[in-house]
Design a protein around this motif. Structure first.
Motif, PDB file in Angstrom:
ATOM      1  N   ASP A 340      -8.025  -2.661  31.049  1.00 13.36           N
ATOM      2  CA  ASP A 340      -8.188  -3.691  32.074  1.00 13.36           C
ATOM      3  C   ASP A 340      -6.841  -4.269  32.504  1.00 13.36           C
ATOM      4  N   GLU A 341      -6.075  -4.768  31.539  1.00 10.83           N
ATOM      5  CA  GLU A 341      -4.907  -5.570  31.865  1.00 10.83           C
ATOM      6  C   GLU A 341      -3.640  -4.750  32.112  1.00 10.83           C
ATOM      7  N   VAL A 342      -3.621  -3.525  31.652  1.00 15.90           N
ATOM      8  CA  VAL A 342      -2.439  -2.688  31.875  1.00 15.90           C
ATOM      9  C   VAL A 342      -2.717  -1.617  32.929  1.00 15.90           C
ATOM     10  N   LEU A 343      -3.812  -0.879  32.722  1.00 17.25           N
ATOM     11  CA  LEU A 343      -4.097   0.228  33.625  1.00 17.25           C
ATOM     12  C   LEU A 343      -4.980  -0.165  34.800  1.00 17.25           C
ATOM     13  N   GLY A 344      -5.617  -1.314  34.734  1.00 16.90           N
ATOM     14  CA  GLY A 344      -6.337  -1.852  35.875  1.00 16.90           C
ATOM     15  C   GLY A 344      -7.637  -1.181  36.239  1.00 16.90           C
ATOM     16  N   TYR A 345      -8.341  -0.597  35.276  1.00 17.12           N
ATOM     17  CA  TYR A 345      -9.633   0.005  35.578  1.00 17.12           C
ATOM     18  C   TYR A 345     -10.707  -1.064  35.733  1.00 17.12           C
ATOM     19  N   ARG A 346     -11.745  -0.747  36.467  1.00 19.19           N
ATOM     20  CA  ARG A 346     -12.817  -1.697  36.710  1.00 19.19           C
ATOM     21  C   ARG A 346     -13.507  -2.089  35.408  1.00 19.19           C
TER      22      ARG A 346
END
Length: 403
Positions: A340-346
């Motif tokens: 979530d916070e690094v790679l930004g996936y939903r």
């Protein structure tokens, strides 16, 4: 009237002999030497007999007391023989409806994974049954159940006390549903126990530290099966119990899929785990070693049992990661945070891959193939990111969201 001396001196004969005391009470001496107290009485014009006990377990004074009690019932118009049958039936009914009997019946109907069943039954066996197991479930009170929980609380296991009380509440609800109780006294105990301190599974969420952990796993010199379990824990972030119980029959390496049946899942729903190329490579390397058996990760003592539930944690400790730094379950928190916070996936892709209770806009649970294409991409991206961290490559900053 009889005396203790006369009773002790009585010798068996070739046929049963009777020694009368009075009021219908007599001692019957069998040819084998047994001595049985009996009461002869009449009820509704019919002669009846009632056994009052065996001598010397039941002495002369006790036998007379039982005779007098039976005669009082007769004076009140009650047949003492029928009264005894009723009392016996009531006692058997109480035993059949005891808390332990109903709890075991309830537990047998649950579709738990085996490890959880063992845990629940052990908690009941050690902390609950010794104190209220024989009590009729309909007679249990809130103070009795509170005392059970307080014994656990007083030894410092506050969370276990809450869990035990929760299980007792579920058993009481089952008793109500099956007509053995009318109310659930556990409901009256809300707030009666101290609140458990917040707890979490320790997890590494710093990219640099995670890279160090991955390099330690790569260089792990212990058991080959445990090393593979460590690698897949990081790549797949399933629950530790789900990984340990993985079976080769559930895995399709050609399709890159692991289908976990509902019976092994916490939420009791089947779960599909997309297997990235790195995960398939680990499984192909492991297959020659364990592929002839049932389990992907068999135990060291028996191939018919899965890897120990402490094997991954023990390996982490051996590599120098204490329980405040990283745990087997912590791989899930690591993935959840960094995806979530690094790679930004939903977030919904992540939660679904974690096998959490994700629902669609209509409130229905998604099926196991929901967002499968997106989750495949996410799992491949996560594996590639771990490879980069292991090699000591670029570390992306937190809060960076992918488009």
């Amino acid at each position: 009237m009889l005396t203790d001396t006369a009773i002790r001196k009585a010798k068996p004969a070739n046929k049963p002999a009777r020694m009368f005391d009075g009021g219908g009470l007599y001692l019957e001496v069998s040819p084998a030497g047994g001595k049985l107290w009996r009461l002869k009485y009449r009820f509704n014009g019919k002669e009846r007999r009632l056994a009052l006990g065996i001598y010397p377990d039941t002495g002369l004074a006790d036998a007379r007391d039982k005779r007098d009690a039976a005669r009082k019932l007769l004076a009140a118009g009650v047949d003492p023989g029928e009264q005894r049958k009723a009392e016996k039936a009531a006692g058997e009914e109480r035993a059949a409806n005891s808390f332990e009997v109903i709890a075991r019946e309830w537990a047998a109907r649950q579709t738990w994974v085996e490890s959880y069943r063992v845990k629940v039954e052990a908690r009941l066996g050690s902390d609950v049954y010794p104190y209220i197991g024989r009590r009729p479930v309909a007679e249990l009170s809130a103070p009795e159940l509170l005392q059970v929980a307080r014994r656990i609380e007083e030894r410092g296991a506050v969370e276990s006390a809450h869990r035990a009380l929760q299980v007792c509440g579920q058993i009481m609800r089952y008793a109500i549903a099956t007509g053995r109780a009318e109310r659930n006294p556990v409901a009256d105990l809300r707030g009666a126990l101290a609140s458990p301190a917040g707890s979490h599974h320790a997890a590494i969420t710093d990219p640099v530290a995670l890279g160090g952990l991955l390099r330690s796993i790569e260089g792990y010199s212990g058991d080959v099966v445990t090393r593979a379990a460590l690698k897949l824990s990081a790549l797949l972030f399933v629950r530790p119990g789900e990984l340990r119980h993985a079976e080769w029959a559930e895995i399709d390496m050609d399709a890159g899929e692991w289908n976990i049946p509902a019976g092994k899942m916490k939420m009791r729903q089947p779960h599909l785990v997309p297997l990235c190329n790195q995960a398939v490579a680990i499984l192909r390397e492991l297959h020659p070693l364990t592929g002839r058996g049932q389990y992907v990760f068999p135990g060291g003592r028996s191939p018919r049992r899965p890897l120990s539930n402490n094997a991954v944690n023990a390996a982490l400790r051996r590599m120098g990661f204490d329980k405040e730094t990283m745990t087997a379950h912590g791989f899930r928190a690591t993935a959840r945070t960094m995806l979530d916070e690094v790679l930004g996936y939903r977030a919904d892709f992540i939660e679904h891959q974690l096998a959490h209770a994700v629902k669609d806009p209509n409130g229905r649970a998604y099926n196991r193939t929901a967002h499968l294409a997106e989750r495949r991409k996410m799992m491949a991206g996560w594996a590639d990111y771990l490879d980069t961290l292991r090699a000591g490559g670029e570390v992306l900053p937190f809060k960076r969201k992918a488009s």
